[in-house]
Design a protein around this motif. Structure first.
Motif, short mmCIF file in Angstrom:
data_model
loop_
_atom_site.label_atom_id
_atom_site.label_comp_id
_atom_site.label_asym_id
_atom_site.label_seq_id
_atom_site.Cartn_x
_atom_site.Cartn_y
_atom_site.Cartn_z
N ALA A 12 0.34 -1.51 0.22
CA ALA A 12 0.33 0.04 0.16
C ALA A 12 1.04 1.34 -0.16
O ALA A 12 0.69 2.30 -0.42
CB ALA A 12 -0.92 -0.33 1.42
N GLN A 13 1.51 1.20 0.46
CA GLN A 13 3.14 2.90 1.03
C GLN A 13 3.74 2.65 -0.48
O GLN A 13 3.84 3.82 -0.45
CB GLN A 13 3.86 2.01 1.75
N HIS A 14 3.80 1.23 -1.19
CA HIS A 14 4.63 2.11 -2.01
C HIS A 14 3.73 1.24 -3.50
O HIS A 14 4.31 0.68 -5.10
CB HIS A 14 5.70 0.37 -2.06
N SER A 15 3.03 1.67 -3.81
CA SER A 15 2.10 1.32 -4.82
C SER A 15 2.37 2.55 -6.29
O SER A 15 3.32 3.70 -5.53
CB SER A 15 -0.25 2.33 -5.15
N TYR A 16 2.35 2.28 -7.05
CA TYR A 16 2.71 2.46 -8.02
C TYR A 16 1.96 5.00 -8.47
O TYR A 16 2.89 5.53 -8.77
CB TYR A 16 2.49 2.37 -9.72
N GLN A 17 0.68 4.72 -8.13
CA GLN A 17 0.06 6.06 -8.03
C GLN A 17 0.94 6.36 -7.14
O GLN A 17 1.31 7.89 -7.25
CB GLN A 17 -1.26 6.06 -7.60
N HIS A 18 1.04 6.44 -5.89
CA HIS A 18 1.96 7.32 -4.70
C HIS A 18 3.43 7.67 -5.41
O HIS A 18 3.94 8.42 -4.76
CB HIS A 18 2.60 6.24 -3.29
N TYR A 19 3.76 7.08 -6.40
CA TYR A 19 5.28 7.16 -6.66
C TYR A 19 5.04 7.85 -7.76
O TYR A 19 6.61 9.07 -7.60
CB TYR A 19 5.99 5.31 -7.38
N LYS A 20 4.47 8.13 -8.73
CA LYS A 20 4.07 9.08 -10.05
C LYS A 20 3.78 9.92 -9.07
O LYS A 20 4.13 11.34 -9.33
CB LYS A 20 3.49 8.55 -10.33
N GLU A 21 2.95 10.79 -7.93
CA GLU A 21 2.50 11.40 -6.67
C GLU A 21 3.90 12.43 -6.29
O GLU A 21 4.02 13.48 -6.44
CB GLU A 21 2.28 11.29 -6.16
N LEU A 22 4.70 11.25 -5.69
CA LEU A 22 6.25 11.81 -5.15
C LEU A 22 6.57 12.07 -6.79
O LEU A 22 8.22 12.69 -6.49
CB LEU A 22 6.84 10.96 -4.98
N GLY A 23 6.81 12.28 -8.10
CA GLY A 23 7.38 12.73 -9.36
C GLY A 23 8.15 11.49 -9.95
O GLY A 23 9.12 11.87 -10.43
#
Length: 133
Positions: A12-23
């Motif tokens: 959950a902490q390493h979702s691709y969406q979160h990764y993209k949100e971080l740039g």
């Protein structure tokens, strides 16, 4: 604060969406492939990766969590991405072409390590200008 070693196991902490949100800029297939491979490695034998990450971490004030039984997951993931090669079918852009600092930033984004990412960017303002973080 949780150890980065433990964080990689939490999808959950390493979702691709979160990764993209971080740039993040690595494509989803390569992102998932690298994380999957990293989960199966405990000790890095890539001396280049170990050396590079240690220097970047020390310069940026990032604390690594190595033990005699396990390498810090940031070193393992950096080594995986650094040794990936682009195929003939891939476009001109590939993470293997990134500078060491920019690739390490991608690793930190992939692992959701926002605190270390901030430290890396602040330590290298000449590499990470406001338009290219």
């Amino acid at each position: 604060m949780e150890n980065v070693q433990e964080n990689i196991e939490k999808d959950a902490q390493h979702s691709y969406q979160h990764y993209k949100e971080l740039g993040g800029i690595i494509n989803e297939k390569d992102y998932q492939s690298a994380l999957d491979r990293a989960k199966n490695i405990m000790i890095s034998d890539n001396e280049f990766a170990i050396s590079q990450v240690n220097v970047m971490a020390r310069t940026s004030g990032i604390t690594l969590h190595n033990s005699k039984d396990a390498s810090d997951q940031r070193i393992i993931l950096y080594g995986i991405l650094r040794t990936d090669f682009k195929s003939k079918e891939e476009a001109e852009y590939h993470h293997a072409d990134m500078s060491n600092q920019k690739l390490f930033a991608e690793v930190l984004r992939m692992l959701g390590d926002e605190d270390s990412l901030k430290k890396l960017i602040e330590a290298h303002p000449h590499i990470f200008d406001s338009t290219n973080k």
